[in-house]
Scaffold this active site. Structure first.
Site, PDB file in Angstrom:
ATOM      1  N   ASN A   1       0.771  -1.242   0.000  1.00  0.00           N
ATOM      2  CA  ASN A   1       0.000   0.000   0.000  1.00  0.00           C
ATOM      3  C   ASN A   1       0.802   1.293   0.000  1.00  0.00           C
ATOM      4  O   ASN A   1       0.257   2.343  -0.278  1.00  0.00           O
ATOM      5  CB  ASN A   1      -0.929   0.024   1.217  1.00  0.00           C
ATOM      6  CG  ASN A   1      -1.934  -1.100   1.191  1.00  0.00           C
ATOM      7  OD1 ASN A   1      -2.623  -1.294   0.213  1.00  0.00           O
ATOM      8  ND2 ASN A   1      -1.994  -1.850   2.270  1.00  0.00           N
ATOM      9  N   TYR A   2       2.058   1.218   0.340  1.00  0.00           N
ATOM     10  CA  TYR A   2       2.804   2.464   0.514  1.00  0.00           C
ATOM     11  C   TYR A   2       4.008   2.648  -0.390  1.00  0.00           C
ATOM     12  O   TYR A   2       4.418   3.765  -0.654  1.00  0.00           O
ATOM     13  CB  TYR A   2       3.256   2.595   1.970  1.00  0.00           C
ATOM     14  CG  TYR A   2       2.121   2.901   2.900  1.00  0.00           C
ATOM     15  CD1 TYR A   2       1.652   4.203   3.021  1.00  0.00           C
ATOM     16  CD2 TYR A   2       1.490   1.903   3.622  1.00  0.00           C
ATOM     17  CE1 TYR A   2       0.597   4.495   3.857  1.00  0.00           C
ATOM     18  CE2 TYR A   2       0.431   2.180   4.464  1.00  0.00           C
ATOM     19  CZ  TYR A   2      -0.012   3.485   4.576  1.00  0.00           C
ATOM     20  OH  TYR A   2      -1.063   3.777   5.396  1.00  0.00           O
ATOM     21  N   ILE A   3       4.604   1.566  -0.788  1.00  0.00           N
ATOM     22  CA  ILE A   3       5.805   1.699  -1.604  1.00  0.00           C
ATOM     23  C   ILE A   3       5.425   1.700  -3.078  1.00  0.00           C
ATOM     24  O   ILE A   3       4.820   0.745  -3.563  1.00  0.00           O
ATOM     25  CB  ILE A   3       6.792   0.566  -1.293  1.00  0.00           C
ATOM     26  CG1 ILE A   3       7.285   0.703   0.150  1.00  0.00           C
ATOM     27  CG2 ILE A   3       7.950   0.591  -2.269  1.00  0.00           C
ATOM     28  CD1 ILE A   3       8.052  -0.494   0.659  1.00  0.00           C
TER      29      ILE A   3
END
Length: 831
Positions: free
Chosen positions: A782-784
């Site tokens: 979800n973030y990288i």
DNA sequence: CTTAAGACTTAGCATGCGGTAG
DNA sequence: CTACCGCATGCTAAGTCTTAAG
């Protein structure tokens, strides 16, 4: 799986109109809603297909905000300077790049399948960073920020050359007029029928990121066909001999009540839930309720049994039954398992995919949630309550109103899978937004630095909050309702969640999302420290909010001034990807593939720590650590023995190397050594015995005679000898040199090897320990920015499959093959 | 402005499977 | 070969944020 009768496809269950007004929930207490609505996702249609209105609803959604009415007044705000004006206008001119280096970086999509150069990464793609990799993320912060400032300036300066958005919404298709047309057992939702002919010929070549209609996110589709949802199988009553016991007496229940008892009984192994008093209480309340509605419990003679005390309920018979069933299933021969799975797959094949604007897309969750007990996390006040069965008439196609699940009054949605085009699009947009923040970050930081001293309380709070969100990756922290677990994020931090230690240390300690503890001791800007002290000043006390003048919407509104669409969560994405980008950039491309993967995972872990992504320590962890520790100790013991052997060969070494060199490590006590020796002997014995048995089996198979026990005993002589040897060593404190033609040199070489093994194993152990409660997946998924991973994979020549499983391979299409599986022949769209 | 509803993303846990160390 | 471990996958809870209404 369920019988076909029960697998009522969505469309059939309710093509549209037989809207059954409502169903009464057997297990509600009045304050909860019966009914669930499953919506088939991205909603963009206003047609109401069926209503399921329950007047009782609504009571539960109340939110509370403990407002503190201190009217602390500060001097009038100084009027904001010119540069504080919304940047949204300026943005338009600064969006574009000229820097050739960033060229490919921007509209990757416009470059077709071209990948960014390996040295470039999606976020922070400029020159090599000089930020060293430190242990602590916070230690890097300054440098990272400086770099970010530099980056931002460069980005802004660069004059326009290309649009940074892949798909400007130039051509907008209207589709506000959908209606639902059930057709041949299929739910076919169609908007502009004339569009039907326009659909792509080559499904798998669809490049959504180049589609001009996909820009603004309002109309996501024009046509949609799907087969609805799959219902869970109906309840299968327990066999007659399996019963709940009350006060030791087996009782008979109505199937509906029995089912609920079964929910509890089936999860007896989940002590964490089952032993939670709130869970028990909520369950029992609902259980009694359903008992009442279904005629209660009866003993074998048919006499009524009044079930009123939880502790008198014995669910073990039920548990044992279900556990045995599970066990049986587990022990099925693999072939059988495969067959069952294949059958299930076939039955469900029709639901797996939908047709979205003419393209086949994977559906994410087409199975209706089975009834069960609500497993709210942390101290959720409703944990343990009965989630009632969802009935076909509660299903809504795509749109609908007033039908929600019974616990928290939420809708449940059917959406497409993570690897579908739509999801890919929003994913892509999300990361693009994070990259855009890069251009404003320095300004934002400068501004909040300044506003930390603002005369107005609100402004100070705002600045301080943005500071915390930016620096420590806190979540926004929306208000929560009374009927939810008490968790917090930035804006909802409470007095007791922050401790201040002069001169400028702040200790965070609170439960965040999913009741995961956030604990960190950090250094903050002196002004932030002062501010927090002010925000905590009496009469504020435990339970009061630190940011009492601030709401998430005010904060987000403020952020929108810098950049359209900027919200608190974007900072998390930005900081996570930015961190990863820097770490990957500095990585050396050496070593084997597993080593490179490890290096990647280490970077990933840093991001996970930044975001505070955790997992529960696995049950066997302590054991495993213990084992590893023992093995390391064992190696050190062998090392000591080798040293003694050196002395055996060359006693003068004791002087040369010093007595200390030959001493045994302190923790290898006499008792430990004895135990360890016993362990080694046992291990050896086992090994020999096993080998013996196997050899015998083989002989039998070959039609030969079995060896006698005497043979075994003979083989075990080795162990006896070893035992004697140890005994002798223990007595004399000396070790005779082993092996063929032992020399001091050989032994020294062996010691070096042993040292390496000890080192490797120690690192492994440390790694395991450090990693025991860090979850890498969430940040990776979800973030990288996935483009970072793709670039890494190319640059270091590591197959992308090492990083992304099929599940998260971002759709079969995506900008520059990044949301696409590179070079794949598009297998992910089965035909 | 505040509140609630609604849509969608982010999150950790359970489970079973497949690879591998012993 | 087996036991064990880590991970993929399925599942659904719990956040964020927007929008609309009062």
């Amino acid at each position: 799986m369920s019988s076909s009768e029960d697998d009522v496809p969505l469309a059939r269950a309710n093509g549209r109109a037989n809207a059954t007004p409502k169903m009464k929930s057997p297990a509600t207490n009045g304050d909860l809603d019966p009914g669930v609505s499953v919506r088939f996702g991205p909603v963009q249609d206003a047609d109401v297909d069926m209503k399921d209105v329950d007047a009782a609803r609504g009571a539960s959604k109340r939110k509370s905000r403990t407002s503190i009415d201190r009217k602390k007044s500060y001097v009038e705000p100084e009027s904001s300077e010119e540069e504080d004006k919304p940047l949204s206008k300026r943005r338009r001119t600064s969006v574009k790049h000229e820097d050739p280096e960033t060229d490919e970086d921007v509209p990757l999509a416009l470059n077709g399948r071209k990948l960014p150069k390996a040295s470039e990464t999606a976020i922070g793609e400029e020159s090599d960073s000089d930020v060293p990799i430190e242990k602590k993320l916070t230690a890097q912060k300054k440098k990272i920020e400086q770099k970010a400032t530099k980056d931002a300036r460069a980005a802004r300066k660069a004059p326009a050359k290309k649009e940074s958005k892949p798909a400007a919404a130039t051509k907008k298709q209207t589709n506000g007029t959908e209606s639902v047309t059930p057709k041949k057992g299929k739910a076919k939702v169609k908007a502009e029928s004339e569009d039907a002919d326009e659909k792509e010929e080559e499904e798998d070549e669809y490049k959504w990121w180049e589609d001009p209609t996909k820009g603004d996110g309002t109309n996501k589709w024009t046509t949609l066909e799907h087969n609805g949802v799959v219902f869970p199988p109906p309840y299968e009553p327990l066999p007659k001999n399996v019963k709940l016991k009350y006060n030791g007496v087996p009782v008979t229940l109505h199937p509906e009540a029995e089912e609920v008892a079964g929910f509890f009984g089936g999860m007896l192994n989940s002590t964490h839930n089952v032993e939670n008093p709130v869970f028990q209480k909520n369950f029992f309340t609902d259980f009694k309720d359903i008992l009442k509605q279904t005629g209660g419990a009866k003993d074998a003679q048919g006499n009524k049994v009044d079930i009123k005390e939880f502790i008198k309920c014995d669910f073990k018979p039920i548990f044992e039954f279900y556990d045995a069933q599970r066990e049986e299933k587990r022990n099925l021969p693999p072939a059988e398992k495969k067959k069952i799975k294949a059958e299930k797959d076939e039955q469900e094949a029709a639901y797996q995919f939908c047709t979205w604007d003419g393209r086949k897309q994977k559906v994410g969750n087409f199975r209706v949630e089975p009834p069960s007990l609500f497993r709210g996390r942390g101290e959720h006040p409703k944990t343990g309550r009965v989630k009632t069965r969802v009935l076909p008439e509660q299903i809504t196609i795509n749109i609908g109103k007033e039908a929600t699940e019974n616990i928290n009054g939420n809708y449940k949605y059917v959406m497409l899978a993570a690897n579908s085009d739509v999801k890919g699009q929003s994913d892509y947009k999300k990361f693009e937004k994070a990259r855009e923040l890069k251009k404003y970050i320095d300004k934002i930081r400068k501004d909040y630095q300044k506003a930390l001293k603002h005369d107005m309380m609100v402004e100070r709070q705002k600045a301080t909050a943005v500071y915390l969100i930016d620096q420590f990756a806190l979540r926004a922290g929306n208000e929560k309702g009374e009927d939810e677990a008490e968790t917090v994020g930035c804006c909802s931090l409470k007095y007791e969640n922050i401790s201040l230690k002069p001169p400028n240390t702040v200790i965070f300690d609170f439960l965040g999302k999913d009741s995961i503890r956030f604990y960190d001791e950090v250094q903050v800007d002196p002004q932030v420290f002062k501010n927090l002290k002010i925000f905590k000043k009496a009469p504020k006390k435990n339970g009061d909010e630190i940011f009492d003048r601030l709401t998430t919407s005010a904060l987000n509104k403020h952020l929108q001034n810098y950049m359209q669409g900027l919200t608190a969560k974007v900072f998390r994405t930005y900081n996570a990807s930015f961190t990863m980008s820097n770490l990957l950039k500095e990585m050396k491309a050496t070593g084997t593939i597993p080593e490179k993967v490890k290096a990647y995972n280490d970077a990933n872990r840093r991001v996970a720590i930044l975001c505070n992504h955790k997992r529960t320590v696995t049950a066997g962890h302590a054991n495993q650590m213990e084992k590893m520790g023992e093995r390391i100790k064992g190696l050190r013991y062998q090392k000591w023995r080798l040293k003694q052997q050196m002395l055996d060969l060359e006693p003068t070494l004791k002087k040369k190397k010093g007595a200390a060199f030959f001493e045994r490590d302190e923790d290898l006590t006499v008792e430990w050594v004895k135990e360890h020796q016993a362990f080694l002997l046992e291990e050896q014995t086992q090994k020999i015995q096993k080998k013996f048995e196997k050899d015998n089996e083989k002989r039998v198979a070959d039609g030969e005679k079995e060896m006698k026990t005497s043979e075994l005993n003979e083989r075990l002589e080795v162990v006896k000898d070893l035992e004697k040897k140890y005994a002798k060593e223990n007595k004399s404190g000396k070790v005779e040199a082993e092996g063929r033609g032992p020399t001091v040199e050989k032994i020294e070489a062996a010691i070096v090897k042993l040292d390496q093994r000890i080192e490797t194993m120690s690192v492994q152990a440390q790694d395991k320990e450090d990693n025991k409660e860090v979850a890498l997946g969430t940040s990776k998924i979800n973030y990288i920015d996935p483009r970072l991973t793709v670039v890494f994979s190319k640059k270091f020549n590591v197959p992308i499959e090492k990083f992304f499983s099929r599940r998260y391979a971002r759709s079969s299409s995506g900008p520059s093959s990044l949301w696409k599986r590179t070079g794949s022949s598009n297998h992910s769209i089965p035909s």
